[in-house]
Write a protein that holds these residues in place. Structure first.
Motif, PDB file in Angstrom:
ATOM      1  N   HIS A 102       0.809  -1.214   0.000  1.00 19.18           N
ATOM      2  CA  HIS A 102       0.000   0.000   0.000  1.00 19.18           C
ATOM      3  C   HIS A 102       0.843   1.265   0.000  1.00 19.18           C
ATOM      4  CE1 HIS A 102       0.780  -0.446   4.359  1.00 19.18           C
ATOM      5  NE2 HIS A 102       0.630   0.870   4.408  1.00 19.18           N
ATOM      6  N   ARG A 103       2.145   1.127   0.264  1.00 18.28           N
ATOM      7  CA  ARG A 103       3.027   2.296   0.225  1.00 18.28           C
ATOM      8  C   ARG A 103       3.844   2.366  -1.064  1.00 18.28           C
ATOM      9  NH1 ARG A 103       6.690   2.847   5.180  1.00 18.28           N
ATOM     10  NH2 ARG A 103       7.206   4.748   4.014  1.00 18.28           N
ATOM     11  N   ARG A 104       3.692   1.393  -1.931  1.00 19.10           N
ATOM     12  CA  ARG A 104       4.364   1.427  -3.226  1.00 19.10           C
ATOM     13  C   ARG A 104       3.445   2.128  -4.231  1.00 19.10           C
ATOM     14  NH1 ARG A 104       7.878  -4.191  -3.717  1.00 19.10           N
ATOM     15  NH2 ARG A 104       8.381  -4.311  -1.484  1.00 19.10           N
ATOM     16  N   ARG A 105       3.969   3.123  -4.889  1.00 20.48           N
ATOM     17  CA  ARG A 105       3.166   3.903  -5.835  1.00 20.48           C
ATOM     18  C   ARG A 105       3.024   3.117  -7.131  1.00 20.48           C
ATOM     19  NH1 ARG A 105       3.365   9.386  -5.584  1.00 20.48           N
ATOM     20  NH2 ARG A 105       1.937   9.267  -7.341  1.00 20.48           N
ATOM     21  N   LEU A 106       2.149   2.126  -7.086  1.00 19.69           N
ATOM     22  CA  LEU A 106       1.949   1.296  -8.274  1.00 19.69           C
ATOM     23  C   LEU A 106       0.483   0.989  -8.479  1.00 19.69           C
ATOM     24  CD1 LEU A 106       1.363  -1.887  -7.265  1.00 19.69           C
ATOM     25  CD2 LEU A 106       3.802  -1.806  -6.798  1.00 19.69           C
ATOM     26  N   GLY A 107       0.146   0.697  -9.726  1.00 14.92           N
ATOM     27  CA  GLY A 107      -1.169   0.200 -10.076  1.00 14.92           C
ATOM     28  C   GLY A 107      -1.038  -1.234 -10.551  1.00 14.92           C
ATOM     29  N   THR A 148      -4.803   6.358  -9.231  1.00 16.28           N
ATOM     30  CA  THR A 148      -3.932   6.609  -8.077  1.00 16.28           C
ATOM     31  C   THR A 148      -2.644   7.326  -8.479  1.00 16.28           C
ATOM     32  OG1 THR A 148      -2.831   4.458  -8.296  1.00 16.28           O
ATOM     33  CG2 THR A 148      -4.818   4.546  -6.916  1.00 16.28           C
ATOM     34  N   SER A 149      -2.510   7.685  -9.767  1.00 16.31           N
ATOM     35  CA  SER A 149      -1.283   8.319 -10.290  1.00 16.31           C
ATOM     36  C   SER A 149      -0.049   7.495  -9.920  1.00 16.31           C
ATOM     37  CB  SER A 149      -1.155   9.754  -9.782  1.00 16.31           C
ATOM     38  OG  SER A 149      -2.141  10.581 -10.349  1.00 16.31           O
ATOM     39  N   PRO A 150       0.001   6.235 -10.333  1.00 12.38           N
ATOM     40  CA  PRO A 150       1.128   5.379  -9.934  1.00 12.38           C
ATOM     41  C   PRO A 150       2.422   5.767 -10.650  1.00 12.38           C
ATOM     42  CG  PRO A 150      -0.211   4.254 -11.563  1.00 12.38           C
ATOM     43  CD  PRO A 150      -0.938   5.525 -11.231  1.00 12.38           C
ATOM     44  N   GLU A 151       3.529   5.342 -10.064  1.00 10.71           N
ATOM     45  CA  GLU A 151       4.833   5.509 -10.699  1.00 10.71           C
ATOM     46  C   GLU A 151       5.227   4.265 -11.493  1.00 10.71           C
ATOM     47  OE1 GLU A 151       7.330   6.404  -7.368  1.00 10.71           O
ATOM     48  OE2 GLU A 151       6.905   8.548  -7.485  1.00 10.71           O
ATOM     49  N   LEU A 152       4.452   3.200 -11.346  1.00  7.38           N
ATOM     50  CA  LEU A 152       4.696   1.945 -12.028  1.00  7.38           C
ATOM     51  C   LEU A 152       3.353   1.245 -12.214  1.00  7.38           C
ATOM     52  CD1 LEU A 152       6.591  -0.419 -12.980  1.00  7.38           C
ATOM     53  CD2 LEU A 152       6.681  -1.143 -10.577  1.00  7.38           C
ATOM     54  N   LEU A 153       3.118   0.702 -13.412  1.00  3.22           N
ATOM     55  CA  LEU A 153       1.876  -0.019 -13.687  1.00  3.22           C
ATOM     56  C   LEU A 153       2.209  -1.469 -14.012  1.00  3.22           C
ATOM     57  CD1 LEU A 153      -1.225   0.068 -14.131  1.00  3.22           C
ATOM     58  CD2 LEU A 153      -0.763   0.639 -16.528  1.00  3.22           C
ATOM     59  N   LEU A 154       1.559  -2.396 -13.302  1.00  9.27           N
ATOM     60  CA  LEU A 154       1.726  -3.830 -13.521  1.00  9.27           C
ATOM     61  C   LEU A 154       0.452  -4.370 -14.157  1.00  9.27           C
ATOM     62  CD1 LEU A 154       3.215  -4.813 -10.021  1.00  9.27           C
ATOM     63  CD2 LEU A 154       4.443  -4.028 -12.066  1.00  9.27           C
ATOM     64  N   MET A 155       0.597  -5.114 -15.260  1.00  9.41           N
ATOM     65  CA  MET A 155      -0.565  -5.679 -15.949  1.00  9.41           C
ATOM     66  C   MET A 155      -0.312  -7.166 -16.170  1.00  9.41           C
ATOM     67  SD  MET A 155      -1.349  -2.571 -18.650  1.00  9.41           S
ATOM     68  CE  MET A 155      -3.116  -2.866 -18.713  1.00  9.41           C
ATOM     69  N   LEU A 173      -2.556   4.418 -24.029  1.00  8.40           N
ATOM     70  CA  LEU A 173      -1.771   4.464 -22.789  1.00  8.40           C
ATOM     71  C   LEU A 173      -0.287   4.360 -23.101  1.00  8.40           C
ATOM     72  CD1 LEU A 173      -3.894   2.204 -20.403  1.00  8.40           C
ATOM     73  CD2 LEU A 173      -3.980   4.682 -20.680  1.00  8.40           C
ATOM     74  N   HIS A 174       0.072   3.484 -24.029  1.00 13.11           N
ATOM     75  CA  HIS A 174       1.480   3.341 -24.415  1.00 13.11           C
ATOM     76  C   HIS A 174       2.052   4.670 -24.878  1.00 13.11           C
ATOM     77  CE1 HIS A 174       4.512   2.834 -27.598  1.00 13.11           C
ATOM     78  NE2 HIS A 174       5.002   1.888 -26.815  1.00 13.11           N
ATOM     79  N   ASP A 175       1.260   5.421 -25.652  1.00  9.68           N
ATOM     80  CA  ASP A 175       1.743   6.672 -26.223  1.00  9.68           C
ATOM     81  C   ASP A 175       1.791   7.799 -25.194  1.00  9.68           C
ATOM     82  OD1 ASP A 175       1.960   5.401 -28.649  1.00  9.68           O
ATOM     83  OD2 ASP A 175       0.029   6.114 -29.401  1.00  9.68           O
ATOM     84  N   ARG A 176       0.908   7.779 -24.210  1.00  9.21           N
ATOM     85  CA  ARG A 176       0.749   8.944 -23.335  1.00  9.21           C
ATOM     86  C   ARG A 176       1.357   8.787 -21.948  1.00  9.21           C
ATOM     87  NH1 ARG A 176      -5.259  11.473 -24.619  1.00  9.21           N
ATOM     88  NH2 ARG A 176      -5.097  11.405 -26.891  1.00  9.21           N
ATOM     89  N   LEU A 177       1.430   7.574 -21.448  1.00 10.49           N
ATOM     90  CA  LEU A 177       1.994   7.401 -20.107  1.00 10.49           C
ATOM     91  C   LEU A 177       3.508   7.585 -20.129  1.00 10.49           C
ATOM     92  CD1 LEU A 177       0.073   4.320 -18.651  1.00 10.49           C
ATOM     93  CD2 LEU A 177      -0.169   6.702 -17.980  1.00 10.49           C
ATOM     94  N   GLU A 178       4.029   8.191 -19.084  1.00 10.26           N
ATOM     95  CA  GLU A 178       5.471   8.395 -18.983  1.00 10.26           C
ATOM     96  C   GLU A 178       6.043   7.622 -17.797  1.00 10.26           C
ATOM     97  OE1 GLU A 178       6.368  12.543 -19.017  1.00 10.26           O
ATOM     98  OE2 GLU A 178       5.434  12.856 -20.979  1.00 10.26           O
ATOM     99  N   ILE A 179       5.430   6.495 -17.497  1.00  8.42           N
ATOM    100  CA  ILE A 179       5.894   5.628 -16.422  1.00  8.42           C
ATOM    101  C   ILE A 179       6.203   4.259 -17.012  1.00  8.42           C
ATOM    102  CG2 ILE A 179       4.580   6.835 -14.619  1.00  8.42           C
ATOM    103  CD1 ILE A 179       2.516   4.554 -14.776  1.00  8.42           C
ATOM    104  N   PRO A 180       6.995   3.445 -16.301  1.00  8.91           N
ATOM    105  CA  PRO A 180       7.214   2.075 -16.784  1.00  8.91           C
ATOM    106  C   PRO A 180       5.981   1.212 -16.576  1.00  8.91           C
ATOM    107  CG  PRO A 180       8.385   2.452 -14.714  1.00  8.91           C
ATOM    108  CD  PRO A 180       7.797   3.766 -15.104  1.00  8.91           C
ATOM    109  N   VAL A 181       5.719   0.360 -17.555  1.00 13.92           N
ATOM    110  CA  VAL A 181       4.612  -0.598 -17.494  1.00 13.92           C
ATOM    111  C   VAL A 181       5.197  -1.989 -17.693  1.00 13.92           C
ATOM    112  CG1 VAL A 181       2.422  -1.337 -18.502  1.00 13.92           C
ATOM    113  CG2 VAL A 181       3.018   1.106 -18.475  1.00 13.92           C
ATOM    114  N   LEU A 182       4.933  -2.901 -16.758  1.00 12.49           N
ATOM    115  CA  LEU A 182       5.327  -4.300 -16.909  1.00 12.49           C
ATOM    116  C   LEU A 182       4.083  -5.073 -17.339  1.00 12.49           C
ATOM    117  CD1 LEU A 182       7.638  -4.934 -13.813  1.00 12.49           C
ATOM    118  CD2 LEU A 182       8.164  -3.885 -16.026  1.00 12.49           C
ATOM    119  N   TYR A 183       4.149  -5.692 -18.528  1.00  4.52           N
ATOM    120  CA  TYR A 183       2.972  -6.281 -19.159  1.00  4.52           C
ATOM    121  C   TYR A 183       3.224  -7.763 -19.416  1.00  4.52           C
ATOM    122  CZ  TYR A 183      -1.036  -6.441 -22.383  1.00  4.52           C
ATOM    123  OH  TYR A 183      -2.235  -6.724 -22.985  1.00  4.52           O
ATOM    124  N   VAL A 184       2.554  -8.614 -18.653  1.00  2.00           N
ATOM    125  CA  VAL A 184       2.675 -10.064 -18.803  1.00  2.00           C
ATOM    126  C   VAL A 184       1.648 -10.553 -19.814  1.00  2.00           C
ATOM    127  CG1 VAL A 184       2.236 -12.261 -17.641  1.00  2.00           C
ATOM    128  CG2 VAL A 184       3.655 -10.537 -16.536  1.00  2.00           C
TER     129      VAL A 184
END
Length: 361
Positions: free
Chosen positions: A80-85, A155-162, A184-195
């Protein structure tokens, strides 16, 4: 737009043992864009995401996002303290709330000073305006997944996990949601990990690739490079393909065609609803590429590009995979051994690649 001061990317090191299975991963990943994580079932993809999220505590694990440390030998930030989605295969929504109510839940969890995405942006990006006041219990699978992604981003995450976000959808729903993921790929400026298990899905969305097998990383690097590397499984698969990057050059309305400019020439496709000057990706299957020693003139194949032979790898008893350089972009051709011998193909040789079909991703 979500931003991060990251200039160093995502650094992670995890070692997780569960019975006979062990995950041992040491990676540095880009600080922006989509990293596709692929591999067979049971290779550790979801285990890796859970470790990144802090859902599974990993003694000795390390995780840094830029200059921020989420985990090392001295500290462990709880989830809950990690800024991630986190977006799962099955969207976990609040069934008693509307679409807006689900977004508000994510929005309220984030202090005002840390909000980098407005609800209006999310609604626009994911096409939620017609659904915004509807109860989520009445939405289709694809609509529910779009809401789940929007709530994760609220939540304005710094990292998105999918984690396989399209796996539970039917083919029509998958096709419908892909343009929103591209946005989202074009507009987000955060790392996304996509499985994902789907190579085409990853080829369409990812910039960077991590190939996993039995809890280990086989390779990590740029998507186009790893899809065609001779020593990796993707280039040896029956559906092996290359991804080429180009720019829409012009449309021919008379013949309903679109021309895409590459460094080494032009590819002609069926008319595409893209703007001139727009950057695009093309998937070219190895089985759809034939080779000739001279540029054919009297042929129905519209696309013929000069390429250089890099190397030739056996595929089976009758066929080989020819690795080609197309003006700096890798390309594959799957041809018979007899054809390779008849053409006397060898490394460094300049030939012409006839591309029967290419799919705009």
């Amino acid at each position: 737009m979500t931003t991060t001061s990251d200039t160093q990317g995502l650094a992670l090191h995890f070692q997780v043992r569960r019975g006979d299975f062990e995950l041992a991963v040491d990676l540095r990943l880009p600080g922006r864009g989509v990293t596709g994580i692929v591999g067979p079932s049971g290779c550790g993809k979801t285990t890796l995401l859970r470790a990144v999220a802090g859902l599974d505590k990993t003694p000795g694990g390390r995780l840094h996002l830029g200059e921020r440390c989420w985990q090392d030998g001295a500290q462990f930030l709880p989830t809950h303290r990690r800024r991630l989605g986190y977006v799962f295969q099955e969207p976990s929504l609040f069934e008693h709330l509307s679409v807006r109510g689900n977004l508000n839940y994510g929005w309220r969890r984030t202090p005002a000073a840390e909000r980098h995405l407005s609800q209006e942006e999310l609604i626009e990006w994911l096409g939620l305006a017609p659904l915004i006041d509807r109860p989520v219990s009445g939405l289709s699978g694809g609509e529910r997944q779009r809401v789940a992604i929007a709530r994760a981003l609220a939540t304005s995450p710094e990292l998105l996990l999918m984690d396989e976000p399209l796996a539970a959808l039917d083919p029509t729903s998958k096709q419908a949601i892909m343009p929103y993921l591209e946005t989202l790929h074009d507009r987000l400026e955060i790392p996304v990990l996509y499985v994902s298990h789907a190579p085409e899905e990853v080829a369409r969305l990812a910039d960077h690739l991590v190939l996993m097998e039995r809890g280990r990383v086989l390779a990590a690097g740029p998507l186009a490079e790893l899809m065609t590397r001779a020593d990796l499984p993707l280039a040896r698969a029956d559906d092996a393909a290359a991804v080429l990057s180009g720019t829409v050059a012009a449309h021919d309305d008379h013949y309903a065609l679109t021309r895409v400019a590459l460094n080494g020439g032009t590819l002609t496709l069926a008319r595409q609803p893209r703007l001139e000057g727009q950057s695009v990706r093309l998937r070219v299957a190895a089985r759809d590429v034939s080779l000739t020693l001279s540029q054919a003139r009297d042929t129905s194949i519209l696309n013929c590009l000069p390429v250089q032979v890099v190397n030739i790898e056996p595929y089976d008893n009758t066929r080989v995979t020819v690795h080609l350089d197309c003006s700096g972009q890798p390309l594959l051709a799957r041809i018979t051994r007899k054809s390779a011998d008849d053409l006397a193909l060898s490394g460094g040789q300049t030939v012409y690649a006839q591309i029967k079909t290419a799919a705009l991703l």
